[in-house]
Design a protein around this motif. Structure first.
Motif: not given
Length: 88
Positions: A35-56
């Motif tokens: 799980v990748l959380d961005y507390p300031r803006c409230g975004e949360r990405f769950r799962g490797r595939a979604k994190i990879q898409a977000q980071r890319g």
């Protein structure tokens, strides 16, 4: 090798891959259920595939040697303590 030393080695490998633009190795650090959380803006990405898409697609993400991260935290199960963010 202790658990801490293994974790540090994996993180170092992650950043080396980032510096080289090796996104496959860079993204391999994320567990399937991470799980990748961005507390300031409230975004949360769950799962490797979604994190990879977000980071890319993130301007401070893949391929940048020093991607100043502001207020993010990572956990393998969504229950871990918040990470220490860096501000660039």
């Amino acid at each position: 090798m202790t658990r801490d030393a293994k974790s540090r080695a994996r993180i170092a490998e992650h950043w080396r891959a980032s510096e080289l633009g090796d996104t496959g190795t860079e993204q391999a650090i994320y567990a399937v259920g991470a799980v990748l959380d961005y507390p300031r803006c409230g975004e949360r990405f769950r799962g490797r595939a979604k994190i990879q898409a977000q980071r890319g697609g993130h301007p401070g993400g893949a391929g940048r040697a020093d991607p100043g991260v502001e207020g993010s935290s990572h956990s393998q199960d969504g229950q871990g303590p918040p990470g220490r963010g860096r501000s660039s």
